[in-house]
Design a protein around this motif. Structure first.
Motif, PDB file in Angstrom:
ATOM      1  N   ASP A   1       0.900  -1.137   0.254  1.00 42.51           N
ATOM      2  CA  ASP A   1      -0.056  -0.143   0.112  1.00 42.51           C
ATOM      3  C   ASP A   1       0.830   1.413  -0.082  1.00 42.51           C
ATOM      4  O   ASP A   1       0.433   2.214  -0.552  1.00 42.51           O
ATOM      5  CB  ASP A   1      -0.790  -0.063   1.119  1.00 42.51           C
ATOM      6  CG  ASP A   1      -2.013   0.837   1.117  1.00 42.51           C
ATOM      7  OD1 ASP A   1      -2.870   0.956   0.174  1.00 42.51           O
ATOM      8  OD2 ASP A   1      -2.052   1.868   1.861  1.00 42.51           O
TER       9      ASP A   1
ATOM     10  N   CYS B   1       3.031   1.818  -3.771  1.00 44.60           N
ATOM     11  CA  CYS B   1       2.130   2.297  -4.770  1.00 44.60           C
ATOM     12  C   CYS B   1       2.047   3.723  -4.914  1.00 44.60           C
ATOM     13  O   CYS B   1       1.778   4.266  -6.079  1.00 44.60           O
ATOM     14  CB  CYS B   1       0.854   1.491  -5.121  1.00 44.60           C
ATOM     15  SG  CYS B   1      -0.344   2.071  -3.797  1.00 44.60           S
ATOM     16  N   VAL B   2       2.456   4.558  -3.894  1.00 42.19           N
ATOM     17  CA  VAL B   2       2.354   6.009  -3.902  1.00 42.19           C
ATOM     18  C   VAL B   2       3.800   6.370  -3.831  1.00 42.19           C
ATOM     19  O   VAL B   2       4.209   6.198  -2.441  1.00 42.19           O
ATOM     20  CB  VAL B   2       1.488   6.623  -2.771  1.00 42.19           C
ATOM     21  CG1 VAL B   2       1.477   7.955  -3.106  1.00 42.19           C
ATOM     22  CG2 VAL B   2       0.090   5.956  -2.946  1.00 42.19           C
ATOM     23  N   LYS B   3       4.155   6.989  -4.834  1.00 44.36           N
ATOM     24  CA  LYS B   3       5.625   7.275  -4.926  1.00 44.36           C
ATOM     25  C   LYS B   3       6.265   8.555  -4.219  1.00 44.36           C
ATOM     26  O   LYS B   3       5.418   9.555  -4.339  1.00 44.36           O
ATOM     27  CB  LYS B   3       6.269   7.341  -6.484  1.00 44.36           C
ATOM     28  CG  LYS B   3       6.882   5.945  -6.758  1.00 44.36           C
ATOM     29  CD  LYS B   3       5.665   4.866  -6.774  1.00 44.36           C
ATOM     30  CE  LYS B   3       6.123   3.590  -7.618  1.00 44.36           C
ATOM     31  NZ  LYS B   3       4.913   2.604  -7.459  1.00 44.36           N
ATOM     32  N   GLU B   4       7.134   8.643  -3.651  1.00 45.51           N
ATOM     33  CA  GLU B   4       7.864   9.834  -3.192  1.00 45.51           C
ATOM     34  C   GLU B   4       8.434  10.524  -4.433  1.00 45.51           C
ATOM     35  O   GLU B   4       8.769   9.893  -5.390  1.00 45.51           O
ATOM     36  CB  GLU B   4       9.016   9.812  -2.185  1.00 45.51           C
ATOM     37  CG  GLU B   4       8.521   8.995  -0.995  1.00 45.51           C
ATOM     38  CD  GLU B   4       7.649  10.226   0.002  1.00 45.51           C
ATOM     39  OE1 GLU B   4       8.084  11.265  -0.087  1.00 45.51           O
ATOM     40  OE2 GLU B   4       6.728   9.698   0.681  1.00 45.51           O
TER      41      GLU B   4
ATOM     42  N   PRO C   1      -7.644  10.545 -10.070  1.00 47.03           N
ATOM     43  CA  PRO C   1      -7.938  10.245  -8.687  1.00 47.03           C
ATOM     44  C   PRO C   1      -9.284   9.571  -8.559  1.00 47.03           C
ATOM     45  O   PRO C   1     -10.436  10.264  -9.024  1.00 47.03           O
ATOM     46  CB  PRO C   1      -7.671  11.386  -7.830  1.00 47.03           C
ATOM     47  CG  PRO C   1      -6.470  12.100  -8.689  1.00 47.03           C
ATOM     48  CD  PRO C   1      -7.157  12.031 -10.165  1.00 47.03           C
TER      49      PRO C   1
ATOM     50  N   HIS D   1       0.616  -0.908 -12.280  1.00 47.77           N
ATOM     51  CA  HIS D   1       1.478  -0.003 -11.485  1.00 47.77           C
ATOM     52  C   HIS D   1       3.038  -0.256 -11.940  1.00 47.77           C
ATOM     53  O   HIS D   1       3.012  -1.364 -12.354  1.00 47.77           O
ATOM     54  CB  HIS D   1       1.408  -0.269  -9.830  1.00 47.77           C
ATOM     55  CG  HIS D   1       0.095   0.157  -9.477  1.00 47.77           C
ATOM     56  ND1 HIS D   1       0.019   1.400  -9.018  1.00 47.77           N
ATOM     57  CD2 HIS D   1      -1.195  -0.424  -9.156  1.00 47.77           C
ATOM     58  CE1 HIS D   1      -1.236   1.600  -8.162  1.00 47.77           C
ATOM     59  NE2 HIS D   1      -2.040   0.512  -8.531  1.00 47.77           N
TER      60      HIS D   1
ATOM     61  N   LYS E   1      -7.666  -0.537  -5.060  1.00 46.21           N
ATOM     62  CA  LYS E   1      -7.188   0.629  -4.240  1.00 46.21           C
ATOM     63  C   LYS E   1      -7.312   1.783  -5.437  1.00 46.21           C
ATOM     64  O   LYS E   1      -7.045   1.520  -6.423  1.00 46.21           O
ATOM     65  CB  LYS E   1      -5.568   0.741  -3.912  1.00 46.21           C
ATOM     66  CG  LYS E   1      -5.256   1.919  -3.186  1.00 46.21           C
ATOM     67  CD  LYS E   1      -3.864   1.981  -2.884  1.00 46.21           C
ATOM     68  CE  LYS E   1      -3.306   2.938  -2.250  1.00 46.21           C
ATOM     69  NZ  LYS E   1      -4.062   3.116  -0.892  1.00 46.21           N
TER      70      LYS E   1
ATOM     71  N   GLU F   1      -4.528   7.620  -6.612  1.00 44.13           N
ATOM     72  CA  GLU F   1      -4.368   8.867  -6.406  1.00 44.13           C
ATOM     73  C   GLU F   1      -2.895   9.549  -6.480  1.00 44.13           C
ATOM     74  O   GLU F   1      -2.161   8.769  -7.319  1.00 44.13           O
ATOM     75  CB  GLU F   1      -4.263   8.714  -4.495  1.00 44.13           C
ATOM     76  CG  GLU F   1      -3.198   7.604  -4.100  1.00 44.13           C
ATOM     77  CD  GLU F   1      -3.441   7.520  -2.653  1.00 44.13           C
ATOM     78  OE1 GLU F   1      -2.828   8.389  -1.919  1.00 44.13           O
ATOM     79  OE2 GLU F   1      -3.921   6.491  -2.275  1.00 44.13           O
TER      80      GLU F   1
ATOM     81  N   GLY G   1       0.759  10.501  -6.984  1.00 43.80           N
ATOM     82  CA  GLY G   1       1.750  10.022  -6.680  1.00 43.80           C
ATOM     83  C   GLY G   1       1.924   8.512  -7.436  1.00 43.80           C
ATOM     84  O   GLY G   1       3.055   7.919  -7.304  1.00 43.80           O
ATOM     85  N   MET G   2       0.850   7.718  -7.830  1.00 45.62           N
ATOM     86  CA  MET G   2       0.796   6.665  -8.466  1.00 45.62           C
ATOM     87  C   MET G   2       1.557   6.714  -9.939  1.00 45.62           C
ATOM     88  O   MET G   2       1.083   7.682 -10.421  1.00 45.62           O
ATOM     89  CB  MET G   2      -0.468   6.085  -8.354  1.00 45.62           C
ATOM     90  CG  MET G   2      -1.088   5.636  -7.048  1.00 45.62           C
ATOM     91  SD  MET G   2      -2.614   4.785  -7.314  1.00 45.62           S
ATOM     92  CE  MET G   2      -2.989   4.139  -5.680  1.00 45.62           C
TER      93      MET G   2
ATOM     94  N   THR H   1      -1.152  13.094 -10.958  1.00 47.70           N
ATOM     95  CA  THR H   1      -0.721  14.324 -10.068  1.00 47.70           C
ATOM     96  C   THR H   1      -2.078  14.902  -9.364  1.00 47.70           C
ATOM     97  O   THR H   1      -3.110  14.515  -9.885  1.00 47.70           O
ATOM     98  CB  THR H   1      -0.201  15.519 -10.969  1.00 47.70           C
ATOM     99  OG1 THR H   1      -0.973  16.071 -11.989  1.00 47.70           O
ATOM    100  CG2 THR H   1       1.383  14.687 -11.417  1.00 47.70           C
TER     101      THR H   1
END
Length: 429
Positions: free
Chosen positions: A174, A177-180, A309, A360, A373, A376, A378-379, A405
């Motif tokens: 979880d 899957c949302v990247k920095e 999103p 992903h 999921k 959102e 960052g994915m 974004t």
């Protein structure tokens, strides 16, 4: 490693995010990948386990990471264990991390040699109720190979049977899957290397060239620009091979009048690019090839706009299927009668577009996440529709890598030629 230092801030941030999700009185354990054998005394090139790399940046075999966020002694809240090196190892295998280098790479203050693991682990478990263990829970995983992580799980449950065991995979999947932003930069760099390789291909391709020669040209550019390797086995599929989704033989000659489908990507710092482009062998698409090409490009562009999103992969794929249905009708590949008689579980368009549109992307090419999921910011997703017509020797798939974004999306491959006119112009320059 060929890649430049990433910086410890990313790994410190990732550990904080994971630690915040653990129950009180817990320890989480992550193991490196194995060195996998080939035959005799040979081994495959080492590829680090994505989870331990995500949390530490350590890119070396025989490593273990322990996270015990609320352990009373702060020194043991984060502990990294490494294989101890010596002069003989240095002579035969080369340089390995020193304690200081590993601490600088990961931002972990307590780094020990692997022979101290059991003693430290026993100390931590004396004050711990829950043990989080890792496992490969990717929805597509079908491997029958026992990994270092599997062996550790068996050892741990045998030696500490009375602790409460928890799965770490749902938590770290979880998070991953949302990247920095730093991760997106690594993926962008992998895409940039992929672009360099593709532009070389546009100059090199001509009738009579062999698929493996094109693979060699890509490999040259990837390696000279610090890629570790291809992100996956490259698909360089000319003529009818373009209709084989996972064609990797790359051993046929490219003929005048045919197209070549390239599904390739560079890996940089363990982060992956995943690109698909199609070019004409002779530098000019035929009328029919161009019709199909433009149809796929329209689907890709519309599918990209749907990456917003709030949606989920199943809903998204259904919506893209409706777009593809329209294009296949216009191409005369399916009829309204086919649609009326179709099986809802296998719509008529699936005859010519039988795979999903997006997955992903990150430390794994098919990166980890629940398909349910909601999207959102960052994915990072691929967008890769295709139309495959075996009877015409035409397989067209076009693929970009897209970051969702807050404002919409960003195409990490926006500089890689994709419009037919540009490809033809560059091939004939």
């Amino acid at each position: 490693m060929k890649y430049l230092p990433i910086g410890q801030d990313l790994f410190i941030t990732n550990r904080k995010k994971l630690s915040a999700r653990l129950q009180a009185s817990s320890v989480a354990v992550f193991n490196s990948s194995d060195l996998m054998p080939t035959s005799a005394d040979g081994t495959m090139p080492f590829k680090q386990d994505a989870n331990i790399f995500y949390l530490s940046g350590i890119d070396q075999e025989e490593s273990i990471l322990l996270l015990a966020p609320d352990f009373p002694d702060e020194r043991f809240r984060e502990v990294l264990f490494l294989r101890e090196t010596n002069e003989e190892i240095a002579v035969w295998e080369g340089h390995k991390y020193t304690i200081e280098e590993a601490a600088n790479t990961s931002g972990i203050k307590t780094v020990k040699w692997l022979n101290e693991f059991e003693s430290v682990f026993n100390t931590i478990l004396a004050e711990t109720e829950h043990i989080y263990l890792d496992s490969n829970e990717h929805i597509r995983n079908g491997s029958q190979v026992e990994t270092r992580t599997d062996r550790f799980t068996n050892w741990c449950q045998k030696n500490y049977p009375l602790h409460e065991y928890q799965r770490i995979a749902p938590i770290i999947y979880d998070l991953r899957c949302v990247k920095e932003q730093r991760e997106i930069e690594m993926i962008q760099h992998a895409c940039d290397i992929t672009e360099i390789g593709f532009r070389r291909i546009l100059e090199f391709t001509k009738p009579g060239v062999w698929e493996y020669e094109l693979e060699a040209e890509l490999s040259y550019e990837f390696l000279r620009n610090r890629a570790s390797r291809f992100a996956y086995d490259p698909i360089i599929a000319s003529g009818g091979n373009s209709c084989v989704l996972h064609y990797i033989e790359n051993n046929q000659q490219c003929k005048d009048g045919d197209i070549i489908l390239f599904d390739v990507g560079a890996e940089y710092a363990n982060y992956n690019a995943d690109m698909t482009r199609v070019i004409p062998v002779n530098g000019k698409f035929s009328k029919r090839q161009r019709q199909v090409y433009d149809a796929v490009l329209r689907v890709k562009n519309e599918a990209t706009e749907l990456l917003t999103p709030g949606s989920t992969i199943p809903d998204y794929h259904k919506a893209v299927g409706e777009i593809m249905e329209r294009e296949l009708l216009a191409l005369g590949l399916i009829s309204k009668s086919d649609i009326e008689k179709q099986d809802p579980d296998w719509p008529a368009y699936k005859k010519y577009f039988m795979h999903g549109t997006s997955h992903h992307l990150g430390l794994n090419v098919h990166d980890v996440a629940s398909i349910y999921k909601k999207f959102e910011p960052g994915m990072v997703f691929t967008v890769e529709p295709g139309i495959y017509i075996p009877e015409e020797n035409i397989g067209i798939r076009l693929e970009d890598n897209i970051v969702i974004t807050k404002q919409g999306h960003d195409n990490l491959m926006k500089n890689i030629p994709i419009h037919a006119e540009e490809i033809e112009s560059l091939m004939n320059a």
